[in-house]
Scaffold this motif. Structure first.
Motif, PDB file in Angstrom:
ATOM      1  N   LEU A 151       0.812  -1.214   0.000  1.00 44.52           N
ATOM      2  CA  LEU A 151       0.000   0.000   0.000  1.00 44.52           C
ATOM      3  C   LEU A 151       0.845   1.263   0.000  1.00 44.52           C
ATOM      4  CD1 LEU A 151      -2.629  -1.143   2.647  1.00 44.52           C
ATOM      5  CD2 LEU A 151      -2.840  -1.243   0.152  1.00 44.52           C
ATOM      6  N   ASP A 152       0.333   2.288  -0.666  1.00 42.97           N
ATOM      7  CA  ASP A 152       0.986   3.594  -0.680  1.00 42.97           C
ATOM      8  C   ASP A 152       0.373   4.540   0.348  1.00 42.97           C
ATOM      9  OD1 ASP A 152       2.677   3.092  -3.076  1.00 42.97           O
ATOM     10  OD2 ASP A 152       0.714   2.911  -4.056  1.00 42.97           O
ATOM     11  N   LEU A 153      -0.935   4.479   0.478  1.00 43.66           N
ATOM     12  CA  LEU A 153      -1.671   5.321   1.426  1.00 43.66           C
ATOM     13  C   LEU A 153      -2.543   4.447   2.313  1.00 43.66           C
ATOM     14  CD1 LEU A 153      -3.010   7.960   2.549  1.00 43.66           C
ATOM     15  CD2 LEU A 153      -4.542   7.874   0.560  1.00 43.66           C
ATOM     16  N   VAL A 154      -2.435   4.627   3.616  1.00 44.81           N
ATOM     17  CA  VAL A 154      -3.312   3.947   4.567  1.00 44.81           C
ATOM     18  C   VAL A 154      -4.206   4.995   5.214  1.00 44.81           C
ATOM     19  CG1 VAL A 154      -3.459   2.639   6.715  1.00 44.81           C
ATOM     20  CG2 VAL A 154      -1.721   2.052   5.013  1.00 44.81           C
ATOM     21  N   VAL A 155      -5.509   4.732   5.204  1.00 44.98           N
ATOM     22  CA  VAL A 155      -6.475   5.646   5.804  1.00 44.98           C
ATOM     23  C   VAL A 155      -7.080   4.995   7.041  1.00 44.98           C
ATOM     24  CG1 VAL A 155      -8.594   6.978   5.466  1.00 44.98           C
ATOM     25  CG2 VAL A 155      -7.038   6.600   3.533  1.00 44.98           C
ATOM     26  N   ILE A 156      -7.044   5.714   8.155  1.00 37.48           N
ATOM     27  CA  ILE A 156      -7.764   5.294   9.362  1.00 37.48           C
ATOM     28  C   ILE A 156      -9.025   6.145   9.410  1.00 37.48           C
ATOM     29  CG2 ILE A 156      -7.629   4.874  11.834  1.00 37.48           C
ATOM     30  CD1 ILE A 156      -4.613   5.157  11.654  1.00 37.48           C
ATOM     31  N   PRO A 157     -10.183   5.558   9.180  1.00 35.12           N
ATOM     32  CA  PRO A 157     -11.401   6.341   8.990  1.00 35.12           C
ATOM     33  C   PRO A 157     -12.078   6.740  10.289  1.00 35.12           C
ATOM     34  CG  PRO A 157     -11.908   4.030   8.743  1.00 35.12           C
ATOM     35  CD  PRO A 157     -10.419   4.118   9.007  1.00 35.12           C
ATOM     36  N   GLY A 158     -13.120   7.523  10.145  1.00 31.59           N
ATOM     37  CA  GLY A 158     -13.909   7.937  11.296  1.00 31.59           C
ATOM     38  C   GLY A 158     -14.846   6.847  11.779  1.00 31.59           C
ATOM     39  N   GLY A 159     -15.427   7.086  12.930  1.00 27.38           N
ATOM     40  CA  GLY A 159     -16.348   6.126  13.529  1.00 27.38           C
ATOM     41  C   GLY A 159     -16.090   5.999  15.020  1.00 27.38           C
ATOM     42  N   PHE A 160     -16.342   4.822  15.536  1.00 25.54           N
ATOM     43  CA  PHE A 160     -16.235   4.597  16.979  1.00 25.54           C
ATOM     44  C   PHE A 160     -15.487   3.281  17.201  1.00 25.54           C
ATOM     45  CE2 PHE A 160     -20.028   6.988  15.963  1.00 25.54           C
ATOM     46  CZ  PHE A 160     -19.912   8.101  16.771  1.00 25.54           C
ATOM     47  N   SER A 161     -14.193   3.266  16.911  1.00 25.89           N
ATOM     48  CA  SER A 161     -13.419   2.039  16.992  1.00 25.89           C
ATOM     49  C   SER A 161     -13.560   1.381  18.354  1.00 25.89           C
ATOM     50  CB  SER A 161     -11.934   2.325  16.704  1.00 25.89           C
ATOM     51  OG  SER A 161     -11.414   3.302  17.580  1.00 25.89           O
ATOM     52  N   TYR A 162     -13.941   0.107  18.326  1.00 31.53           N
ATOM     53  CA  TYR A 162     -14.171  -0.682  19.539  1.00 31.53           C
ATOM     54  C   TYR A 162     -15.177   0.007  20.462  1.00 31.53           C
ATOM     55  CZ  TYR A 162      -9.931  -3.060  17.962  1.00 31.53           C
ATOM     56  OH  TYR A 162      -8.995  -3.733  17.215  1.00 31.53           O
ATOM     57  N   GLY A 163     -16.110   0.746  19.875  1.00 24.39           N
ATOM     58  CA  GLY A 163     -17.150   1.414  20.653  1.00 24.39           C
ATOM     59  C   GLY A 163     -16.665   2.640  21.408  1.00 24.39           C
TER      60      GLY A 163
END
Length: 232
Positions: free
Chosen positions: A42-54
Protein backbone atom coordinates in the motif's frame (compact mmCIF):
# COMPACT_ATOMS: atom_id res chain seq x y z
CA UNK A 1 -1.25 3.97 -6.35
CA UNK A 2 -2.84 1.60 -3.85
CA UNK A 3 -4.98 2.60 -0.87
CA UNK A 4 -5.81 0.62 2.25
CA UNK A 5 -8.59 1.50 4.69
CA UNK A 6 -8.45 0.12 8.23
CA UNK A 7 -11.76 -1.31 9.44
CA UNK A 8 -12.42 -1.65 13.16
CA UNK A 9 -15.53 -2.92 14.91
CA UNK A 10 -17.38 0.40 15.15
CA UNK A 11 -15.89 2.09 12.07
CA UNK A 12 -18.63 3.84 10.11
CA UNK A 13 -16.79 5.97 7.55
CA UNK A 14 -14.68 3.26 5.92
CA UNK A 15 -17.09 2.80 2.99
CA UNK A 16 -17.36 6.56 2.58
CA UNK A 17 -13.60 6.73 1.98
CA UNK A 18 -13.72 3.78 -0.43
CA UNK A 19 -16.53 5.48 -2.34
CA UNK A 20 -14.15 8.36 -3.01
CA UNK A 21 -10.92 6.48 -3.70
CA UNK A 22 -12.34 3.51 -5.58
CA UNK A 23 -15.71 4.82 -6.75
CA UNK A 24 -14.93 8.40 -7.77
CA UNK A 25 -11.19 8.29 -8.43
CA UNK A 26 -10.81 4.70 -9.64
CA UNK A 27 -7.88 3.98 -7.30
CA UNK A 28 -7.16 0.40 -6.24
CA UNK A 29 -8.55 0.18 -2.69
CA UNK A 30 -8.44 -2.59 -0.10
CA UNK A 31 -10.42 -2.82 3.13
CA UNK A 32 -8.11 -3.98 5.94
CA UNK A 33 -9.67 -5.75 8.92
CA UNK A 34 -8.20 -4.59 12.23
CA UNK A 35 -6.51 -7.95 12.79
CA UNK A 36 -4.68 -7.90 9.45
CA UNK A 37 -1.05 -6.80 9.38
CA UNK A 38 0.17 -6.86 5.78
CA UNK A 39 0.27 -3.31 4.46
CA UNK A 40 3.40 -3.80 2.37
CA UNK A 41 1.79 -3.20 -1.03
CA UNK A 42 0.00 0.00 0.00
CA UNK A 43 0.99 3.59 -0.68
CA UNK A 44 -1.67 5.32 1.43
CA UNK A 45 -3.31 3.95 4.57
CA UNK A 46 -6.48 5.65 5.80
CA UNK A 47 -7.76 5.29 9.36
CA UNK A 48 -11.40 6.34 8.99
CA UNK A 49 -13.91 7.94 11.30
CA UNK A 50 -16.35 6.13 13.53
CA UNK A 51 -16.24 4.60 16.98
CA UNK A 52 -13.42 2.04 16.99
CA UNK A 53 -14.17 -0.68 19.54
CA UNK A 54 -17.15 1.41 20.65
CA UNK A 55 -14.83 4.20 21.88
CA UNK A 56 -14.68 2.48 25.27
CA UNK A 57 -12.27 4.02 27.79
CA UNK A 58 -11.65 6.98 25.44
CA UNK A 59 -11.54 7.51 21.70
CA UNK A 60 -8.76 5.44 20.14
CA UNK A 61 -7.49 4.02 23.41
CA UNK A 62 -8.20 0.39 22.47
CA UNK A 63 -7.53 0.74 18.74
CA UNK A 64 -3.93 1.68 19.46
CA UNK A 65 -3.26 -1.96 20.46
CA UNK A 66 -4.72 -3.57 17.33
CA UNK A 67 -2.41 -5.59 15.05
CA UNK A 68 -3.26 -3.37 12.07
CA UNK A 69 -2.21 -0.21 13.89
CA UNK A 70 1.18 -1.68 14.72
CA UNK A 71 1.63 -2.12 10.97
CA UNK A 72 0.38 1.43 10.36
CA UNK A 73 3.14 2.72 12.65
CA UNK A 74 5.73 0.80 10.63
CA UNK A 75 4.17 2.10 7.40
CA UNK A 76 4.49 5.69 8.65
CA UNK A 77 8.03 5.19 9.91
CA UNK A 78 8.97 3.98 6.42
CA UNK A 79 7.88 7.36 5.07
CA UNK A 80 4.65 6.18 3.47
CA UNK A 81 1.41 8.16 3.68
CA UNK A 82 -1.07 7.82 6.53
CA UNK A 83 -4.34 9.76 6.80
CA UNK A 84 -6.38 9.70 10.01
CA UNK A 85 -9.86 11.22 9.81
CA UNK A 86 -11.85 12.06 12.97
CA UNK A 87 -11.53 8.85 15.03
CA UNK A 88 -8.46 8.14 12.91
CA UNK A 89 -6.90 11.41 14.09
CA UNK A 90 -7.66 10.42 17.68
CA UNK A 91 -5.92 7.08 17.11
CA UNK A 92 -2.87 8.73 15.58
CA UNK A 93 -2.40 10.85 18.70
CA UNK A 94 -2.94 7.83 20.94
CA UNK A 95 -0.10 5.93 19.26
CA UNK A 96 2.21 8.94 19.14
CA UNK A 97 2.40 9.35 15.37
CA UNK A 98 1.02 12.86 15.95
CA UNK A 99 1.45 15.05 19.03
CA UNK A 100 -1.29 16.31 21.33
CA UNK A 101 -4.72 14.87 22.07
CA UNK A 102 -8.36 15.22 21.11
CA UNK A 103 -10.57 15.91 24.13
CA UNK A 104 -14.23 16.70 24.81
CA UNK A 105 -15.65 19.58 22.83
CA UNK A 106 -15.72 22.95 24.58
CA UNK A 107 -19.49 22.84 25.13
CA UNK A 108 -19.49 19.12 25.98
CA UNK A 109 -21.90 18.08 23.25
CA UNK A 110 -21.64 16.30 19.92
CA UNK A 111 -21.30 18.58 16.90
CA UNK A 112 -22.55 17.65 13.43
CA UNK A 113 -22.20 20.50 10.97
CA UNK A 114 -20.42 21.89 7.94
CA UNK A 115 -17.69 24.35 8.85
CA UNK A 116 -15.21 26.57 7.00
CA UNK A 117 -11.51 25.97 7.47
CA UNK A 118 -8.34 27.55 6.15
CA UNK A 119 -5.64 25.70 4.25
CA UNK A 120 -2.39 26.85 5.84
CA UNK A 121 0.06 25.52 3.23
CA UNK A 122 -0.17 23.89 -0.18
CA UNK A 123 3.30 22.44 -0.73
CA UNK A 124 2.42 18.91 0.35
CA UNK A 125 0.56 16.12 -1.49
CA UNK A 126 -2.32 16.50 0.99
CA UNK A 127 -3.00 20.10 -0.05
CA UNK A 128 -1.37 20.44 -3.46
CA UNK A 129 -4.79 20.89 -5.08
CA UNK A 130 -5.60 23.82 -2.78
CA UNK A 131 -3.94 27.21 -2.48
CA UNK A 132 -2.33 28.54 0.68
CA UNK A 133 -4.91 30.57 2.59
CA UNK A 134 -7.84 29.04 0.70
CA UNK A 135 -11.07 28.65 2.70
CA UNK A 136 -12.85 25.36 2.16
CA UNK A 137 -15.93 23.82 3.77
CA UNK A 138 -15.98 20.31 5.22
CA UNK A 139 -18.36 18.40 7.51
CA UNK A 140 -17.49 17.67 11.14
CA UNK A 141 -19.15 15.09 13.38
CA UNK A 142 -17.53 14.53 16.76
CA UNK A 143 -17.92 14.78 20.50
CA UNK A 144 -14.20 14.70 21.29
CA UNK A 145 -12.62 16.85 18.62
CA UNK A 146 -11.06 19.64 20.64
CA UNK A 147 -7.34 19.64 19.86
CA UNK A 148 -5.18 20.09 22.94
CA UNK A 149 -1.42 20.18 23.50
CA UNK A 150 0.98 21.86 25.90
CA UNK A 151 2.47 25.23 25.00
CA UNK A 152 5.81 23.80 23.88
CA UNK A 153 4.10 21.37 21.51
CA UNK A 154 1.91 24.13 20.09
CA UNK A 155 4.97 26.30 19.49
CA UNK A 156 6.73 23.44 17.73
CA UNK A 157 3.69 22.82 15.52
CA UNK A 158 3.51 26.48 14.57
CA UNK A 159 7.26 26.92 14.08
CA UNK A 160 7.50 23.84 11.86
CA UNK A 161 4.38 24.60 9.82
CA UNK A 162 2.68 21.42 11.01
CA UNK A 163 -0.79 22.95 11.26
CA UNK A 164 -2.32 22.15 7.89
CA UNK A 165 -5.97 23.08 8.50
CA UNK A 166 -7.44 25.66 10.85
CA UNK A 167 -11.07 26.47 11.65
CA UNK A 168 -12.01 29.92 10.41
CA UNK A 169 -14.93 32.12 9.40
CA UNK A 170 -16.43 31.99 5.92
CA UNK A 171 -14.16 34.90 4.98
CA UNK A 172 -11.03 33.42 6.52
CA UNK A 173 -10.80 35.07 9.95
CA UNK A 174 -9.31 32.78 12.59
CA UNK A 175 -10.83 33.57 15.98
CA UNK A 176 -12.88 32.00 18.77
CA UNK A 177 -16.14 32.90 17.05
CA UNK A 178 -15.11 30.62 14.18
CA UNK A 179 -13.92 27.81 16.47
CA UNK A 180 -16.64 25.12 16.66
CA UNK A 181 -15.17 22.92 19.39
CA UNK A 182 -12.59 24.95 21.34
CA UNK A 183 -9.51 23.49 19.66
CA UNK A 184 -6.36 25.35 20.68
CA UNK A 185 -5.18 27.73 17.95
CA UNK A 186 -8.30 26.71 15.97
CA UNK A 187 -6.44 23.56 14.88
CA UNK A 188 -8.46 21.26 12.62
CA UNK A 189 -5.65 19.15 11.17
CA UNK A 190 -1.92 18.61 11.67
CA UNK A 191 0.94 16.69 10.09
CA UNK A 192 4.03 15.08 11.56
CA UNK A 193 7.40 16.74 10.98
CA UNK A 194 8.09 14.61 7.91
CA UNK A 195 4.72 15.54 6.40
CA UNK A 196 3.67 11.99 5.52
CA UNK A 197 1.15 11.58 8.37
CA UNK A 198 -1.98 13.77 8.47
CA UNK A 199 -4.64 13.79 11.15
CA UNK A 200 -7.78 15.90 10.76
CA UNK A 201 -11.15 16.07 12.49
CA UNK A 202 -13.20 17.29 9.48
CA UNK A 203 -14.34 14.68 6.94
CA UNK A 204 -13.03 15.25 3.40
CA UNK A 205 -14.62 11.99 2.23
CA UNK A 206 -18.05 13.40 3.06
CA UNK A 207 -17.43 16.38 0.80
CA UNK A 208 -16.28 14.73 -2.41
CA UNK A 209 -19.36 14.00 -4.52
CA UNK A 210 -21.16 16.67 -6.55
CA UNK A 211 -24.39 14.73 -5.99
CA UNK A 212 -24.46 15.95 -2.38
CA UNK A 213 -23.58 19.52 -3.28
CA UNK A 214 -20.16 19.78 -1.61
CA UNK A 215 -16.84 18.76 -3.18
CA UNK A 216 -14.11 20.63 -1.29
CA UNK A 217 -12.81 17.39 0.21
CA UNK A 218 -12.26 15.66 -3.12
CA UNK A 219 -9.26 17.90 -3.86
CA UNK A 220 -7.36 16.38 -0.91
CA UNK A 221 -7.58 12.89 -2.39
CA UNK A 222 -6.90 14.18 -5.92
CA UNK A 223 -3.76 15.93 -4.70
CA UNK A 224 -2.39 12.74 -3.19
CA UNK A 225 -3.22 10.81 -6.35
CA UNK A 226 -1.54 13.45 -8.52
CA UNK A 227 1.61 13.33 -6.39
CA UNK A 228 2.01 9.65 -7.22
CA UNK A 229 1.36 10.27 -10.90
CA UNK A 230 4.37 12.60 -11.02
CA UNK A 231 6.44 10.48 -8.66
CA UNK A 232 6.56 12.90 -5.72
Amino acid sequence: MKVGIIVFPGSNCDRDVATVTEGLLNVATRMIWHQDTDLSALDLVVIPGGFSYGDYLRCGAIARFSPAIKSVIEHAQAGKLVLGICNGFQILTEVGLLPGALIRNRDLHFICDRVPMKVERSDLPWTSNYTSGQVITLPIAHGEGRYFADSDTLKTLEDNGQVLFRYCSATGEVNQDSNPNGSLDNIAGIINQQGNVLGMMPHPERAADAAIGITDGKALFEGVLASFAVGV
